[in-house]
Design a protein around this motif. Structure first.
Motif, PDB file in Angstrom:
ATOM      1  N   ALA A 176       0.839  -1.204   0.000  1.00  0.00           N
ATOM      2  CA  ALA A 176       0.000   0.000   0.000  1.00  0.00           C
ATOM      3  C   ALA A 176       0.874   1.254   0.000  1.00  0.00           C
ATOM      4  CB  ALA A 176      -0.913  -0.012   1.225  1.00  0.00           C
ATOM      5  N   GLY A 177       0.543   2.188  -0.917  1.00  0.00           N
ATOM      6  CA  GLY A 177       1.354   3.388  -1.073  1.00  0.00           C
ATOM      7  C   GLY A 177       0.789   4.590  -0.346  1.00  0.00           C
ATOM      8  N   VAL A 178       1.338   5.768  -0.643  1.00  0.00           N
ATOM      9  CA  VAL A 178       0.935   6.985   0.059  1.00  0.00           C
ATOM     10  C   VAL A 178      -0.398   7.492  -0.473  1.00  0.00           C
ATOM     11  CG1 VAL A 178       3.329   7.644   0.520  1.00  0.00           C
ATOM     12  CG2 VAL A 178       2.167   8.538  -1.514  1.00  0.00           C
ATOM     13  N   SER A 179      -1.111   8.229   0.376  1.00  0.00           N
ATOM     14  CA  SER A 179      -2.424   8.748   0.003  1.00  0.00           C
ATOM     15  C   SER A 179      -2.365  10.191  -0.478  1.00  0.00           C
ATOM     16  CB  SER A 179      -3.383   8.637   1.193  1.00  0.00           C
ATOM     17  OG  SER A 179      -2.834   9.238   2.344  1.00  0.00           O
ATOM     18  N   SER A 180      -1.265  10.896  -0.210  1.00  0.00           N
ATOM     19  CA  SER A 180      -1.160  12.296  -0.627  1.00  0.00           C
ATOM     20  C   SER A 180       0.301  12.706  -0.727  1.00  0.00           C
ATOM     21  CB  SER A 180      -1.881  13.201   0.382  1.00  0.00           C
ATOM     22  OG  SER A 180      -1.689  14.566   0.067  1.00  0.00           O
ATOM     23  N   THR A 181       0.594  13.554  -1.726  1.00  0.00           N
ATOM     24  CA  THR A 181       1.957  14.075  -1.885  1.00  0.00           C
ATOM     25  C   THR A 181       2.050  15.562  -1.578  1.00  0.00           C
ATOM     26  OG1 THR A 181       1.674  14.691  -4.209  1.00  0.00           O
ATOM     27  CG2 THR A 181       2.318  12.404  -3.747  1.00  0.00           C
ATOM     28  N   GLY A 182       0.904  16.246  -1.523  1.00  0.00           N
ATOM     29  CA  GLY A 182       0.920  17.694  -1.353  1.00  0.00           C
ATOM     30  C   GLY A 182       1.037  18.455  -2.654  1.00  0.00           C
ATOM     31  N   ASP A 183       1.160  17.746  -3.767  1.00  0.00           N
ATOM     32  CA  ASP A 183       1.281  18.348  -5.092  1.00  0.00           C
ATOM     33  C   ASP A 183       0.126  17.831  -5.948  1.00  0.00           C
ATOM     34  OD1 ASP A 183       1.856  18.895  -7.770  1.00  0.00           O
ATOM     35  OD2 ASP A 183       4.010  18.609  -7.516  1.00  0.00           O
ATOM     36  N   PRO A 184      -0.782  18.713  -6.399  1.00  0.00           N
ATOM     37  CA  PRO A 184      -1.942  18.245  -7.173  1.00  0.00           C
ATOM     38  C   PRO A 184      -1.564  17.437  -8.405  1.00  0.00           C
ATOM     39  CG  PRO A 184      -2.250  20.532  -6.506  1.00  0.00           C
ATOM     40  CD  PRO A 184      -0.840  20.169  -6.149  1.00  0.00           C
ATOM     41  N   LEU A 185      -0.484  17.810  -9.081  1.00  0.00           N
ATOM     42  CA  LEU A 185      -0.083  17.082 -10.279  1.00  0.00           C
ATOM     43  C   LEU A 185       0.394  15.674  -9.934  1.00  0.00           C
ATOM     44  CD1 LEU A 185       1.751  19.872 -12.311  1.00  0.00           C
ATOM     45  CD2 LEU A 185      -0.572  18.979 -12.625  1.00  0.00           C
ATOM     46  N   LEU A 186       1.135  15.555  -8.833  1.00  0.00           N
ATOM     47  CA  LEU A 186       1.580  14.233  -8.409  1.00  0.00           C
ATOM     48  C   LEU A 186       0.421  13.430  -7.832  1.00  0.00           C
ATOM     49  CD1 LEU A 186       5.085  14.841  -6.761  1.00  0.00           C
ATOM     50  CD2 LEU A 186       4.570  13.554  -8.847  1.00  0.00           C
ATOM     51  N   ASP A 187      -0.467  14.103  -7.095  1.00  0.00           N
ATOM     52  CA  ASP A 187      -1.626  13.397  -6.538  1.00  0.00           C
ATOM     53  C   ASP A 187      -2.484  12.791  -7.638  1.00  0.00           C
ATOM     54  OD1 ASP A 187      -0.927  13.876  -3.933  1.00  0.00           O
ATOM     55  OD2 ASP A 187      -2.377  15.496  -3.601  1.00  0.00           O
ATOM     56  N   ALA A 188      -2.522  13.461  -8.789  1.00  0.00           N
ATOM     57  CA  ALA A 188      -3.319  12.953  -9.911  1.00  0.00           C
ATOM     58  C   ALA A 188      -2.741  11.649 -10.459  1.00  0.00           C
ATOM     59  CB  ALA A 188      -3.391  14.001 -11.013  1.00  0.00           C
ATOM     60  N   ARG A 189      -1.490  11.360 -10.144  1.00  0.00           N
ATOM     61  CA  ARG A 189      -0.856  10.118 -10.609  1.00  0.00           C
ATOM     62  C   ARG A 189      -1.043   8.966  -9.619  1.00  0.00           C
ATOM     63  NH1 ARG A 189       5.099  12.261 -12.321  1.00  0.00           N
ATOM     64  NH2 ARG A 189       5.474  10.004 -12.577  1.00  0.00           N
ATOM     65  N   LEU A 190      -1.650   9.251  -8.474  1.00  0.00           N
ATOM     66  CA  LEU A 190      -1.871   8.205  -7.477  1.00  0.00           C
ATOM     67  C   LEU A 190      -3.100   7.373  -7.822  1.00  0.00           C
ATOM     68  CD1 LEU A 190      -1.219  10.241  -4.181  1.00  0.00           C
ATOM     69  CD2 LEU A 190       0.392   8.787  -5.429  1.00  0.00           C
ATOM     70  N   PRO A 191      -3.122   6.099  -7.442  1.00  0.00           N
ATOM     71  CA  PRO A 191      -2.031   5.362  -6.817  1.00  0.00           C
ATOM     72  C   PRO A 191      -0.963   4.989  -7.847  1.00  0.00           C
ATOM     73  CG  PRO A 191      -3.870   3.900  -7.185  1.00  0.00           C
ATOM     74  CD  PRO A 191      -4.331   5.264  -7.604  1.00  0.00           C
ATOM     75  N   LEU A 192       0.290   5.036  -7.427  1.00  0.00           N
ATOM     76  CA  LEU A 192       1.380   4.613  -8.289  1.00  0.00           C
ATOM     77  C   LEU A 192       1.370   3.092  -8.393  1.00  0.00           C
ATOM     78  CD1 LEU A 192       4.150   6.935  -6.812  1.00  0.00           C
ATOM     79  CD2 LEU A 192       2.813   7.313  -8.894  1.00  0.00           C
ATOM     80  N   ALA A 193       2.154   2.575  -9.328  1.00  0.00           N
ATOM     81  CA  ALA A 193       2.256   1.119  -9.464  1.00  0.00           C
ATOM     82  C   ALA A 193       2.755   0.522  -8.150  1.00  0.00           C
ATOM     83  CB  ALA A 193       3.205   0.771 -10.604  1.00  0.00           C
ATOM     84  N   GLU A 194       2.086  -0.521  -7.693  1.00  0.00           N
ATOM     85  CA  GLU A 194       2.400  -1.143  -6.404  1.00  0.00           C
ATOM     86  C   GLU A 194       2.514  -2.653  -6.590  1.00  0.00           C
ATOM     87  OE1 GLU A 194      -0.138   2.225  -3.906  1.00  0.00           O
ATOM     88  OE2 GLU A 194      -1.004   0.261  -4.331  1.00  0.00           O
ATOM     89  N   ARG A 195       3.423  -3.262  -5.861  1.00  0.00           N
ATOM     90  CA  ARG A 195       3.597  -4.702  -5.991  1.00  0.00           C
ATOM     91  C   ARG A 195       2.654  -5.445  -5.048  1.00  0.00           C
ATOM     92  NH1 ARG A 195       8.965  -6.695  -2.701  1.00  0.00           N
ATOM     93  NH2 ARG A 195       8.836  -5.217  -0.971  1.00  0.00           N
ATOM     94  N   TYR A 196       2.326  -6.660  -5.439  1.00  0.00           N
ATOM     95  CA  TYR A 196       1.488  -7.512  -4.601  1.00  0.00           C
ATOM     96  C   TYR A 196       1.916  -8.958  -4.792  1.00  0.00           C
ATOM     97  CZ  TYR A 196      -1.093  -8.761  -8.862  1.00  0.00           C
ATOM     98  OH  TYR A 196      -1.431  -9.207 -10.110  1.00  0.00           O
ATOM     99  N   GLU A 197       1.547  -9.789  -3.833  1.00  0.00           N
ATOM    100  CA  GLU A 197       1.821 -11.222  -3.936  1.00  0.00           C
ATOM    101  C   GLU A 197       0.614 -11.987  -3.427  1.00  0.00           C
ATOM    102  OE1 GLU A 197       5.849 -12.902  -3.323  1.00  0.00           O
ATOM    103  OE2 GLU A 197       4.899 -13.976  -1.649  1.00  0.00           O
ATOM    104  N   ILE A 198       0.155 -12.935  -4.225  1.00  0.00           N
ATOM    105  CA  ILE A 198      -0.984 -13.781  -3.873  1.00  0.00           C
ATOM    106  C   ILE A 198      -0.514 -15.227  -3.871  1.00  0.00           C
ATOM    107  CG2 ILE A 198      -3.307 -14.540  -4.539  1.00  0.00           C
ATOM    108  CD1 ILE A 198      -3.664 -11.844  -5.952  1.00  0.00           C
ATOM    109  N   SER A 199      -0.739 -15.924  -2.774  1.00  0.00           N
ATOM    110  CA  SER A 199      -0.304 -17.313  -2.666  1.00  0.00           C
ATOM    111  C   SER A 199      -1.243 -18.232  -3.444  1.00  0.00           C
ATOM    112  CB  SER A 199      -0.271 -17.742  -1.197  1.00  0.00           C
ATOM    113  OG  SER A 199      -1.596 -17.789  -0.674  1.00  0.00           O
TER     114      SER A 199
END
Length: 356
Positions: free
Chosen positions: A203-226
């Motif tokens: 799970a990544g961050v919920s806010s960067t404080g920059d509207p342009l960067l916030d618009a890119r959230l959520p960023l690519a995040e890794r996951y693993e499923i057994s």
């Protein structure tokens, strides 16, 4: 909606807003009522990622927040300017720009260098720590603190941002939908014949404080499923029972892993965005926190319930004093939930049983 300003000392006192998209209604309950909405054969899938200390101070006017651990061993990081968590991230001011090769000393035996700078924003960096293996993890836990925001009244300790069932340190912020799930509640859920399953999602961050960067959230995040969890999800859906995702991170992982049909086990990265036009293949219901409209979290909820119902229910929650964000109250979106509740308990007179 007001944000919860401190971690709860009594998680069982949390409120639960239940939305029923089938009946197009909602009602107020307590988190301790959650087991009663689940039935034998259902599966409850949780994100067992432990939360990393991911906020690092490089200088008085420079904070770095780790965002992602990349496959090549480097880390994606965000820079923030002067100040600390007591100030809103958007009010921190522009941090000084860092170039490729810039050394970073975080103290307590932890150091890094800048490997690359994002073309669209100089605040987004890729860094490489000088330490490796166990030495890196020890130094990181000595030098870093949990990421937190201005609505929290006091500095958070690392244990404040862990779920009771947390395992591997993958998350950069608390996968907060699972925070109210005490072992007592989980035992009651399992006793009803519900299967408990886990996956791990960074799970990544919920806010960067920059509207342009916030618009890119959520960023690519890794996951693993057994293989075990993938099989549970497939069996649950095959027999017509329901898969209940605990949090948006679980939803994104399961839906990304089922893009070709059946849920695939393995470790992957996803940048999947879900919304009103999404067709859910793996998840039938969602337990989540409360967040404001306009966020990617709120858009994801539209995959489970129509926007009109979400807006009406969240406006009600605000009037009733529900709390939002990671230590706030919870929301369960489950088709048929309130129709079944009324059938099971038609004489219910308590205020929490009123549908709106």
């Amino acid at each position: 909606m007001k944000a919860a300003s401190l971690p709860r000392t009594e998680p069982n006192r949390e409120r639960l807003l239940v939305l029923d998209p089938e009946a197009e209604t909602y009602a107020d309950f307590a988190i301790t009522d959650l087991p009663g909405f689940l039935r034998a054969g259902d599966a409850l899938v949780m994100n067992d990622a432990a939360t990393l200390p991911a906020s690092l101070r490089a200088a008085e006017d420079l904070e770095l927040r780790l965002l992602s651990h990349l496959d090549d061993g480097t880390w994606l990081a965000l820079t923030l300017g002067r100040g600390d968590f007591r100030e809103p991230t958007e009010a921190r001011g522009e941090p000084r720009e860092l170039g490729v090769g810039t050394p970073l000393d975080f103290g307590r035996g932890l150091s890094a260098r800048v490997v690359s700078v994002d073309r669209a924003s100089p605040r987004l960096l890729r860094i490489a720590f000088e330490q490796r293996g166990g030495a890196l993890w020890q130094a990181l836990y000595r030098a870093a603190r949990p990421i937190q925001y201005a609505y929290i009244e006091r500095p958070l300790a690392l244990w404040d941002v862990q779920n009771g069932y947390a395992a591997r340190p993958w998350a950069f912020e608390l996968p907060s939908a699972g925070k109210p799930l005490s072992f007592e509640t989980l035992f009651r859920i399992e006793a009803r014949g519900v299967t408990l399953a886990h996956l791990t999602h960074a799970a990544g961050v919920s806010s960067t404080g920059d509207p342009l960067l916030d618009a890119r959230l959520p960023l690519a995040e890794r996951y693993e499923i057994s293989e075990h969890t993938a099989a549970i999800v497939q069996r649950t859906r095959a027999r017509g029972s329901r898969v209940v995702a605990v949090g948006t991170s679980v939803t994104r992982a399961l839906e990304a892993a089922s893009a070709g049909g059946a849920v695939r086990a393995g470790s992957e990265t996803t940048a999947l965005l879900l919304g009103p036009t999404s067709r859910l293949r793996a998840c039938d219901a969602l337990l989540t926190g409360l967040h404001e409209p306009g966020t990617s979290h709120y858009s994801l909820l539209e995959a489970f319930a129509p926007r009109a119902l979400l807006d009406r229910s969240f406006e009600h929650a605000e009037r009733q004093g529900y709390l939002q964000h990671e230590f706030g109250d919870s929301c369960l979106i489950l088709r048929g939930a309130l129709r079944r509740e009324k059938a099971l308990n038609p004489a219910a007179a308590q205020p929490s049983g009123i549908c709106y």
